[in-house]
Design a protein around this motif. Sequence first.
Motif, PDB file in Angstrom:
ATOM      1  N   LEU A  29       0.801  -1.221   0.000  1.00 55.57           N
ATOM      2  CA  LEU A  29       0.000   0.000   0.000  1.00 55.57           C
ATOM      3  C   LEU A  29       0.838   1.277   0.000  1.00 55.57           C
ATOM      4  O   LEU A  29       0.281   2.375  -0.102  1.00 55.57           O
ATOM      5  CB  LEU A  29      -0.949   0.006   1.209  1.00 55.57           C
ATOM      6  CG  LEU A  29      -1.894  -1.203   1.333  1.00 55.57           C
ATOM      7  CD1 LEU A  29      -2.766  -1.069   2.574  1.00 55.57           C
ATOM      8  CD2 LEU A  29      -2.762  -1.355   0.084  1.00 55.57           C
ATOM      9  N   GLY A  30       2.160   1.094   0.128  1.00 56.11           N
ATOM     10  CA  GLY A  30       3.030   2.265   0.106  1.00 56.11           C
ATOM     11  C   GLY A  30       2.857   3.166   1.314  1.00 56.11           C
ATOM     12  O   GLY A  30       2.928   4.396   1.200  1.00 56.11           O
ATOM     13  N   ILE A  31       2.626   2.573   2.471  1.00 55.44           N
ATOM     14  CA  ILE A  31       2.416   3.336   3.700  1.00 55.44           C
ATOM     15  C   ILE A  31       3.665   3.216   4.575  1.00 55.44           C
ATOM     16  O   ILE A  31       4.108   2.100   4.871  1.00 55.44           O
ATOM     17  CB  ILE A  31       1.184   2.816   4.465  1.00 55.44           C
ATOM     18  CG1 ILE A  31      -0.068   2.939   3.594  1.00 55.44           C
ATOM     19  CG2 ILE A  31       1.000   3.568   5.779  1.00 55.44           C
ATOM     20  CD1 ILE A  31      -1.297   2.300   4.200  1.00 55.44           C
ATOM     21  N   PRO A  32       4.256   4.313   5.025  1.00 54.17           N
ATOM     22  CA  PRO A  32       5.434   4.267   5.898  1.00 54.17           C
ATOM     23  C   PRO A  32       5.139   3.520   7.199  1.00 54.17           C
ATOM     24  O   PRO A  32       4.004   3.539   7.696  1.00 54.17           O
ATOM     25  CB  PRO A  32       5.735   5.743   6.179  1.00 54.17           C
ATOM     26  CG  PRO A  32       5.067   6.490   5.075  1.00 54.17           C
ATOM     27  CD  PRO A  32       3.861   5.689   4.704  1.00 54.17           C
ATOM     28  N   PHE A  33       6.149   2.848   7.757  1.00 51.21           N
ATOM     29  CA  PHE A  33       5.964   2.031   8.955  1.00 51.21           C
ATOM     30  C   PHE A  33       5.389   2.831  10.122  1.00 51.21           C
ATOM     31  O   PHE A  33       4.527   2.344  10.853  1.00 51.21           O
ATOM     32  CB  PHE A  33       7.291   1.382   9.365  1.00 51.21           C
ATOM     33  CG  PHE A  33       7.530   0.062   8.713  1.00 51.21           C
ATOM     34  CD1 PHE A  33       6.942  -1.092   9.204  1.00 51.21           C
ATOM     35  CD2 PHE A  33       8.341  -0.037   7.602  1.00 51.21           C
ATOM     36  CE1 PHE A  33       7.166  -2.326   8.605  1.00 51.21           C
ATOM     37  CE2 PHE A  33       8.564  -1.256   6.980  1.00 51.21           C
ATOM     38  CZ  PHE A  33       7.969  -2.409   7.482  1.00 51.21           C
ATOM     39  N   THR A  34       5.891   4.046  10.335  1.00 49.37           N
ATOM     40  CA  THR A  34       5.411   4.837  11.473  1.00 49.37           C
ATOM     41  C   THR A  34       3.922   5.150  11.337  1.00 49.37           C
ATOM     42  O   THR A  34       3.166   5.053  12.310  1.00 49.37           O
ATOM     43  CB  THR A  34       6.207   6.148  11.585  1.00 49.37           C
ATOM     44  OG1 THR A  34       6.177   6.829  10.314  1.00 49.37           O
ATOM     45  CG2 THR A  34       7.645   5.886  11.979  1.00 49.37           C
ATOM     46  N   THR A  35       3.509   5.501  10.142  1.00 47.37           N
ATOM     47  CA  THR A  35       2.086   5.773   9.897  1.00 47.37           C
ATOM     48  C   THR A  35       1.272   4.498  10.013  1.00 47.37           C
ATOM     49  O   THR A  35       0.176   4.484  10.601  1.00 47.37           O
ATOM     50  CB  THR A  35       1.894   6.373   8.498  1.00 47.37           C
ATOM     51  OG1 THR A  35       2.675   7.552   8.377  1.00 47.37           O
ATOM     52  CG2 THR A  35       0.427   6.712   8.250  1.00 47.37           C
ATOM     53  N   LEU A  36       1.805   3.400   9.473  1.00 41.33           N
ATOM     54  CA  LEU A  36       1.092   2.120   9.498  1.00 41.33           C
ATOM     55  C   LEU A  36       0.857   1.652  10.926  1.00 41.33           C
ATOM     56  O   LEU A  36      -0.257   1.204  11.263  1.00 41.33           O
ATOM     57  CB  LEU A  36       1.883   1.072   8.722  1.00 41.33           C
ATOM     58  CG  LEU A  36       1.292  -0.345   8.724  1.00 41.33           C
ATOM     59  CD1 LEU A  36      -0.084  -0.347   8.069  1.00 41.33           C
ATOM     60  CD2 LEU A  36       2.227  -1.313   8.017  1.00 41.33           C
ATOM     61  N   ARG A  37       1.866   1.743  11.777  1.00 46.41           N
ATOM     62  CA  ARG A  37       1.715   1.294  13.164  1.00 46.41           C
ATOM     63  C   ARG A  37       0.616   2.090  13.872  1.00 46.41           C
ATOM     64  O   ARG A  37      -0.186   1.530  14.621  1.00 46.41           O
ATOM     65  CB  ARG A  37       3.047   1.430  13.903  1.00 46.41           C
ATOM     66  CG  ARG A  37       4.116   0.463  13.439  1.00 46.41           C
ATOM     67  CD  ARG A  37       5.297   0.453  14.399  1.00 46.41           C
ATOM     68  NE  ARG A  37       6.380  -0.387  13.898  1.00 46.41           N
ATOM     69  CZ  ARG A  37       7.442   0.058  13.246  1.00 46.41           C
ATOM     70  NH1 ARG A  37       7.573   1.365  13.014  1.00 46.41           N
ATOM     71  NH2 ARG A  37       8.381  -0.770  12.825  1.00 46.41           N
TER      72      ARG A  37
END
Length: 234
Positions: A29-37
Amino acid sequence: MLREERLKLILDFVNANGYCSNEDISKALGIPFTTLRRDLTDLNTEQKLKRVHGGAKSIKERSILEETLDQKLTSHIEEKKIIAQKALVCIKKGETVFLDAGSSTYFLAQLITPELNVRVYTNSIINAQVLANNGVSEIHILPGKLKLSTNAICGVETIVSMSKFHFDVSFLGVNAVDNDFNFYTTDEDEALVKVKAIENSQFAFALVDNSKMKSKAFIKFSDKSQIALISEEV
């Protein structure tokens, strides 16, 4: 990408796969890890998915607990009225109808009028009273023990009495429907009433609003091979 769109993408991706690692979700989905968490924490808090170590898993089925009839009659009212209108179409003039206890059947009872000229059997004193107020002349209340929390009449006497009858059509209350369209209730005695109604009916319908979908309760009483689903969408 807006937060609401991102959360929907994450939820759809996890539900489609059952379980996904954080890395899989981030790459797909192209979502950064920090945002995803942060997003996974929010979705977990909202009970839309379950966050596990290193990823997330789908919550495809919930466990349903019994509510009182008073609670049921004040929730999802518009959906239940739509379901009742659809169920009414399934009744032909002059038929013998079994009307189960429950909130969706309560809204159906409100729509049954003398013009249909039906004979109604019910295990609900409340539904019988609604029918009487409508002017329906042939109403039969089944004997048995009254379950106070749901106002359902059930037990051995109820089953024995029902065994003598054949219904053209029956309308059943349901607590939960799982992904395979198995139908559940929370009480063994009420389950036996529903099973007997299905056995002794030419056609049987389950009245189910969407809040009960993708869930399970204590006792499975039927499946899609025996009973047809009526919801606000189907």
